[in-house]
Every structure is written in structure tokens, then in C-alpha cells.
Design a protein around this motif. Structure first.
Motif, mmCIF file in Angstrom:
data_model
loop_
_atom_site.group_PDB
_atom_site.id
_atom_site.type_symbol
_atom_site.label_atom_id
_atom_site.label_comp_id
_atom_site.label_asym_id
_atom_site.label_seq_id
_atom_site.Cartn_x
_atom_site.Cartn_y
_atom_site.Cartn_z
ATOM 1 N N GLN A 280 0.819 -1.203 0.000
ATOM 2 C CA GLN A 280 0.000 0.000 0.000
ATOM 3 C C GLN A 280 0.855 1.257 0.000
ATOM 4 O O GLN A 280 0.519 2.242 -0.672
ATOM 5 N N ARG B 3 0.429 3.628 -3.934
ATOM 6 C CA ARG B 3 -0.115 4.984 -3.990
ATOM 7 C C ARG B 3 0.879 5.997 -4.558
ATOM 8 O O ARG B 3 0.548 6.752 -5.475
ATOM 9 N N PRO B 4 2.119 6.057 -4.055
ATOM 10 C CA PRO B 4 3.088 6.978 -4.687
ATOM 11 C C PRO B 4 3.387 6.628 -6.140
ATOM 12 O O PRO B 4 3.641 7.526 -6.954
ATOM 13 N N ILE C 15 1.311 5.375 -8.421
ATOM 14 C CA ILE C 15 0.236 5.882 -9.280
ATOM 15 C C ILE C 15 0.355 7.395 -9.435
ATOM 16 O O ILE C 15 0.218 7.944 -10.541
ATOM 17 N N VAL C 16 0.630 8.088 -8.317
ATOM 18 C CA VAL C 16 0.743 9.555 -8.373
ATOM 19 C C VAL C 16 1.933 9.978 -9.231
ATOM 20 O O VAL C 16 1.811 10.833 -10.123
ATOM 21 N N SER D 67 8.946 6.529 -7.009
ATOM 22 C CA SER D 67 8.011 5.965 -6.031
ATOM 23 C C SER D 67 8.728 5.072 -5.013
ATOM 24 O O SER D 67 8.353 5.048 -3.831
ATOM 25 N N THR E 121 8.576 5.752 -1.116
ATOM 26 C CA THR E 121 7.993 4.731 -0.232
ATOM 27 C C THR E 121 8.903 4.427 0.940
ATOM 28 O O THR E 121 8.509 4.521 2.108
#
Length: 490
Positions: free
Chosen positions: A10, A14-15, A17-18, A72, A76
Motif C-alpha cells: 500500500q 499509492r506513490p 500511481i501519483v 516511487s 515509499t
């Protein structure tokens, strides 16, 4: 263990995708800025622009995916390190390698998917995009009349208007020269006003003229260029329509089969087939060139030898005969030089053809290796970013973005320079395409080792402490360097 894996997944997805969206947007803006002059003012339909943008988004995956993977991964593990979650994971007896196992699986899936994409989808995308971009760039701009200037964009016509309304559909004081006639400039139309609109099928532009006059001047049939009995016609009109063919302003789609042979439009099997055919062509050309060189060498040597033997000087020749023999020798040498020059030009043309095949073979080899470097670069940049983020222990979009850009620029510059050297023939295609991966792989191994051993390679406090210890040793070893001034007592 499963909760730790879910936490890390998780924290990574998220990072990713951004950052992937941000990188795709930035690269798309760079593409639009590059071709803005080819897109603006041509009346392109919205679905054509969307189609071109879609192809470009798929085309730039080769740069967006590795960069977003690097960024990312740094974000992370930087966030996890900054919030001491990595410390908690290690304190629970879970090594960093075991905690990153699901990420290795996920990144491996991304790498496999990128390889399949570059082999099966990207050649089709390059074909569609190359064909569409070619048609868009060759499409003429929309017909536009600037007040006071002649417009020659419609073939065979020159149109000028002194003024126009805000909508650009009504013109004042029009002059239209028709250059389609055999004597350009002899067919002129003047009008006080003109209204422009398109036909129902948009194939023609109709200019409705109001209150004007037409001048036509032509020679009598069969007369010479200058004819005093030249016909002159002038007639006035209240309303008239001038129809212009707008076929040249419409975008025509080029046959995509014309681009199918390019190296960027081929998958692995097609590249291997074209490489094999190209190598056979090179072998055939080499054999043909060797035969030509051997034949021309024997021809010239025999021609010159026979001519020289026939002109061997013998005793008792008269002065006149000697002069004639000298002239014959000059003719033999001149003809030999002419034959040599012709052979040289022939060989130069064949050498150019040979280099064309060699360059084509290099392009095929470069493109073949490119299919694999995209997948491996995702693994490599993740292998750099993940341990780097664990060492830096900084989250957010500040330090991670700066560090990611620095490492990606190093990777991209090495890859670009090496690929250019491979295309120029300075490097083998294998080293040209894999140079950046070969150079940065030791760095990834080093960073992974440092992160696993909790290295403080980017900890400024650690370097400050080491510096203070070094200064203390210097003071003890060289006491004379220490100032003898004592602080004042109050």
C-alpha cells in the motif's frame, strides 16, 4: 508477515500511481510543446488530436515507467524510514529483504509486462503514431486571410482583402488573381465585399462576392505571344460566387504499409527476420564487390601491359616514329586513368550502398536490445531507489524527487550517449544499449548492501561526529597547532 507485506504494498502503490501520472503529464506537455506549431491552426478534429495523444502516452511508457519506479520506491522507503516503520519491522525480527519480497514480485510483474508491451504493442503504436504524425505535420494550415497581405495558400490563386470583420467571414475591398490561366495575372476579380462559407460536404470554400468587376485578357487562338488583337473582357456583377477546392487543406491518411519496414515498427521475430535478410544482402554485396575489384584489376593491368608491350621502343626508329610512339603512350595512360576513375566512382557507389545496409543492420540490433532494456531498467531503478530511500529516510516530494531526478539523469545521459555511439558504429549495439545498466548495477548492489547493514551514508550527523573525532586526533598529534590563548576568567 502478511500485514507487513500489505503495509509495504500500500505504501508503494499509492506513490507509484501519483508519480506515474505526474511523469506522464510532464512528458506529454513536452511532446505538445515540441509539435505545437504542427498542431495549431490546421483545423484538426478533436478525435485526431486525442488519437495522437493516446499514441504518445503509450509511446512514452519507456521513459515514464522507469522514472516513476525510481521516484516511487525512494518516496515509499523514505516515508517508512522517516516514520521509523522500517526500524519497527527490523525490531520484529523481519529483515528488509523479506519485507520487500512482495515488492520484488510486483516489480517483476511490471518488468514482464513492459517487455511484452515493448514487443507486441509498442511496434503497432509506433506505426500508428508515426503515420498519423506524418499526416498531421504535412497537413496545410487553415485558409486564413490577413488584411492587407496577399494569401497564396490556395493553389492557383492570390487573394487580398483590405479589411474583414471580427468573425473573419466578411471581407472588404477584395482582389483575386487567377494564376491557373496560361497568362498569369490576366484574370482579375475586384469586389467591394465578400462572404466566406464552406460547402455542405466541406470540400469547397465558397466566396460570395458583392458589387464587383471581372477583368479577363487572352490571346486569339493560334496567335503569337504578342498580339495587338488581344481580347479584353470586362463585366460587372452585383453578386457572384467563387468556388475554391479545399482538398489541399484536408488531412489525407497515408498508407501505413509504407512505414512497416522501419526498425521501430517491428517486434522481435520481425527484427530477427529483417536482420537475417539484411546480413544476406551484405554478404552478397561483399562477394559482388570482390568480384568487381578482381575483374577490374586484371582488366586494367592487362590493358596497360598490352599497350606498353606494343609500344616497346626498337632500334632504328626515326624521329617522327618516336613522336608518334610518345603520343600513343600518352593516349594509353590517359585512357587507363579514365578507366581507373570510372572504376573508383563505381566502387564508391557500391561502398555507399554497403554502408546503408550496415547502418540498417545496426538499427535492427539496437531495436532488438531495446525490447529487453526497458524491462531490466525497471528492475535496476527499483533496486537503486528502494535502498536509497531506506538510507535517506526522507519522505514527501522534496529530497526524494531531487535524488530521483539526479540518478535518472545519470541513467538517461549514459543511455543516450551510448545509444548514439552504437548507431554511429563506435560501439557494439549490445554495449550501446546495455551501457547504462552495466554502469549502474554495481551502484544498486552497493546501496542494497548499505541499506541492509543500516549504513549512515547520508546521515550528516554521522559525518559531523567523524569530523570532530578527526580534529581531536589532529590536536593530540600536533599540539602546536592548538591556540595557546586561554579564555579570560571573570
Amino acid at each position: 508477515m502478511k500485514k507487513v507485506h500489505i503495509l509495504i504494498l500500500q505504501a508503494f502503490i499509492r506513490p507509484f500511481i501519483v508519480t506515474f501520472g505526474i511523469v506522464m503529464f510532464v512528458l506529454l506537455m513536452l511532446f505538445l510543446f515540441k509539435y505545437i506549431d504542427d498542431l495549431i491552426g490546421k483545423g484538426l478534429e478533436w478525435h485526431v488530436i486525442l488519437e495522437l495523444i493516446g499514441y504518445q502516452c503509450a509511446h512514452q511508457l519507456s521513459m515514464a515507467l522507469p522514472l516513476s519506479m525510481l521516484l516511487s520506491s525512494i518516496m515509499t522507503f523514505g516515508n517508512l524510514g522517516e516514520s521509523y516503520e522500517l526500524v519497527a519491522i527490523k525490531a520484529a525480527g523481519i529483515s528488509l529483504r523479506k519485507a520487500m519480497t512482495p515488492l520484488f514480485v510486483l516489480v517483476g510483474l511490471f518488468a514482464t509486462s513492459s517487455f511484452l508491451f515493448s514487443d507486441n504493442v509498442l511496434p503497432v503504436v509506433n506505426l500508428k503514431m508515426g503515420s498519423l504524425l506524418w499526416d498531421v505535420r504535412n497537413k496545410k494550415a487553415e485558409f486564413f486571410i490577413k488584411p492587407g497581405d496577399f494569401n497564396n495558400s490556395i493553389p492557383g490563386y492570390a487573394i487580398r482583402a483590405k479589411g474583414k470583420n471580427k468573425e473573419g467571414t466578411k471581407f472588404y475591398d477584395l482582389i483575386i488573381y487567377d494564376h491557373k490561366s496560361s497568362t498569369p495575372g490576366n484574370n482579375v476579380v475586384l469586389a467591394k465585399e465578400g462572404y466566406m462559407y464552406n460547402s455542405a460536404d466541406n470540400n469547397y470554400m465558397i466566396l460570395k462576392l458583392v458589387d464587383g468587376v471581372r477583368y479577363e485578357e487572352s490571346n486569339v487562338k493560334g496567335a503569337s505571344k504578342y498580339d495587338p488583337r488581344r481580347q479584353f473582357i470586362r463585366f460587372h456583377f452585383k453578386e457572384s460566387e467563387q468556388k475554391f477546392d479545399m482538398e489541399t487543406f484536408q488531412m489525407k491518411r497515408t498508407d501505413e504499409s509504407l512505414f512497416k519496414g522501419l526498425h521501430q515498427m517491428l517486434n522481435l521475430k520481425q527484427l530477427e527476420h529483417h536482420t537475417d535478410s539484411n546480413n544476406r544482402a551484405i554478404d552478397s554485396l561483399e562477394l559482388a564487390n570482390m568480384e568487381d575489384i578482381r575483374y577490374n584489376y586484371y582488366f586494367l593491368s592487362n590493358y596497360y601491359t598490352e599497350g606498353a608491350d606494343s609500344l616497346k621502343q626498337s632500334e632504328g626508329l626515326s624521329f617522327k616514329d618516336e613522336l608518334e610512339q610518345i603520343e600513343d603512350k600518352k593516349m594509353i595512360i590517359s585512357s587507363t586513368l579514365t578507366q581507373t576513375q570510372q572504376i573508383k566512382e563505381l566502387l564508391e557507389s557500391k561502398a555507399q550502398e554497403y554502408h546503408t545496409f550496415v547502418d540498417k543492420g545496426i538499427r535492427y540490433d539496437v531495436e532488438w536490445h531495446r525490447k529487453f532494456t526497458l524491462a531490466v531498467s525497471c528492475l535496476l531503478l527499483f533496486g537503486i531507489g528502494a535502498p536509497l530511500g531506506a538510507i535517506i529516510r526522507k519522505g514527501g516530494l522534496g529530497v526524494p524527487v531531487l535524488v530521483a531526478i539526479i540518478f535518472f539523469l545519470i541513467y538517461h545521459i549514459i543511455a543516450t550517449l551510448a545509444e548514439k555511439a552504437a548507431k554511429d558504429g563506435s560501439l557494439e549495439p549490445f554495449f550501446g544499449m546495455w551501457m547504462s545498466i552495466i554502469v549502474l548495477t554495481p551502484l544498486a548492489i552497493f546501496l542494497t548492501y548499505k541499506s541492509a547493514s543500516d549504513s549512515a551514508i547520508f546521515d550528516m550527523d554521522h559525518y559531523k561526529m567523524q569530523g570532530e573525532k578527526l580534529l581531536e586526533k589532529i590536536r593530540k598529534k600536533f599540539p602546536f597547532l592548538v591556540s595557546k590563548r586561554q579564555p579570560k576568567k571573570h
